[in-house]
Design a protein around this motif. Sequence first.
Motif, PDB file in Angstrom:
ATOM      1  N   SER A 181       0.842  -1.201   0.000  1.00 44.65           N
ATOM      2  CA  SER A 181       0.000   0.000   0.000  1.00 44.65           C
ATOM      3  C   SER A 181       0.874   1.247   0.000  1.00 44.65           C
ATOM      4  CB  SER A 181      -0.923  -0.001   1.221  1.00 44.65           C
ATOM      5  OG  SER A 181      -0.181   0.194   2.402  1.00 44.65           O
TER       6      SER A 181
ATOM      7  N   PRO B  28      -9.837   1.765  -1.430  1.00 46.47           N
ATOM      8  CA  PRO B  28      -9.547   1.741   0.012  1.00 46.47           C
ATOM      9  C   PRO B  28     -10.223   0.565   0.734  1.00 46.47           C
ATOM     10  CG  PRO B  28     -10.005   3.977  -0.682  1.00 46.47           C
ATOM     11  CD  PRO B  28     -10.292   3.088  -1.862  1.00 46.47           C
ATOM     12  N   GLU B  29     -11.438   0.220   0.320  1.00 44.65           N
ATOM     13  CA  GLU B  29     -12.139  -0.902   0.938  1.00 44.65           C
ATOM     14  C   GLU B  29     -11.407  -2.220   0.663  1.00 44.65           C
ATOM     15  OE1 GLU B  29     -14.633   2.509   0.335  1.00 44.65           O
ATOM     16  OE2 GLU B  29     -13.677   1.289  -1.192  1.00 44.65           O
TER      17      GLU B  29
ATOM     18  N   ARG C 298      -8.179  -2.561  -0.126  1.00 41.19           N
ATOM     19  CA  ARG C 298      -6.917  -2.552   0.613  1.00 41.19           C
ATOM     20  C   ARG C 298      -7.142  -2.966   2.063  1.00 41.19           C
ATOM     21  NH1 ARG C 298      -6.161   2.176  -2.374  1.00 41.19           N
ATOM     22  NH2 ARG C 298      -6.640   3.455  -0.575  1.00 41.19           N
ATOM     23  N   SER C 299      -8.211  -2.465   2.666  1.00 44.23           N
ATOM     24  CA  SER C 299      -8.533  -2.823   4.042  1.00 44.23           C
ATOM     25  C   SER C 299      -8.832  -4.313   4.160  1.00 44.23           C
ATOM     26  CB  SER C 299      -9.731  -2.005   4.512  1.00 44.23           C
ATOM     27  OG  SER C 299     -10.101  -2.373   5.807  1.00 44.23           O
ATOM     28  N   GLU C 300      -9.580  -4.858   3.213  1.00 45.77           N
ATOM     29  CA  GLU C 300      -9.893  -6.287   3.225  1.00 45.77           C
ATOM     30  C   GLU C 300      -8.627  -7.129   3.089  1.00 45.77           C
ATOM     31  OE1 GLU C 300     -12.431  -9.593   0.634  1.00 45.77           O
ATOM     32  OE2 GLU C 300     -12.509  -7.491   0.048  1.00 45.77           O
TER      33      GLU C 300
ATOM     34  N   CYS D  41      -5.499  -6.246   3.850  1.00 49.90           N
ATOM     35  CA  CYS D  41      -4.705  -6.124   5.091  1.00 49.90           C
ATOM     36  C   CYS D  41      -5.298  -6.992   6.187  1.00 49.90           C
ATOM     37  CB  CYS D  41      -4.665  -4.667   5.558  1.00 49.90           C
ATOM     38  SG  CYS D  41      -3.502  -3.644   4.667  1.00 49.90           S
ATOM     39  N   GLN D  42      -6.622  -6.991   6.320  1.00 52.71           N
ATOM     40  CA  GLN D  42      -7.281  -7.798   7.334  1.00 52.71           C
ATOM     41  C   GLN D  42      -7.043  -9.277   7.064  1.00 52.71           C
ATOM     42  OE1 GLN D  42     -11.511  -7.287   7.530  1.00 52.71           O
ATOM     43  NE2 GLN D  42     -11.702  -8.458   9.412  1.00 52.71           N
TER      44      GLN D  42
END
Length: 167
Positions: free
Chosen positions: A37, A148-149, A151-153, A155-156
């Motif tokens: 990221s 962004p959503e 990327r968050s998924e 990373c999680q």
Amino acid sequence: MTTPSTFGLSSEARNLHWLLTNLVEEVPGILSVAVVSSDGLLLLSSDDDRNAQARDTRTASRGGPRGSAADLATVVSGIGSLTVGASKLMDSGPVKHTMVAMDEGSLFVMSISDGSLLGVHGGADCDMSVVAYHMALFVGRAGHVLTPELRSELCQNLETESTGSPR
């Protein structure tokens, strides 16, 4: 390379995993791939088995990096930051890609539209033009879906894989 677990991921995340797997399997000489990221977090990696083994030995003793993919992500992020700074100093516009040729391999870093970076570590036998071409294909296919959503998924998902806990 083993395929990372994509169970429970969105279709966009599964598609990015598939693109990464395809990049590694179809391009001779690629040793490792990482998508990082814009703030330096590892989003996708090609060496999940080695990462798990490295995590088990490193985190047990000192909570260090998560293995070779984390190391590649750190290098890719640093090179990305340095080249952006150089581009600003030279007033030359955005950085598109960077290549580092070494005696025993190569490192390629390519910008993705959202500020994320694609990093590829190639062996001494890789054809740099073929690697760069396939990286450009990956970036073209992945750039518009890396929201962004997502990327968050991603990373999680990596965090879940590293801790072994459910989401």
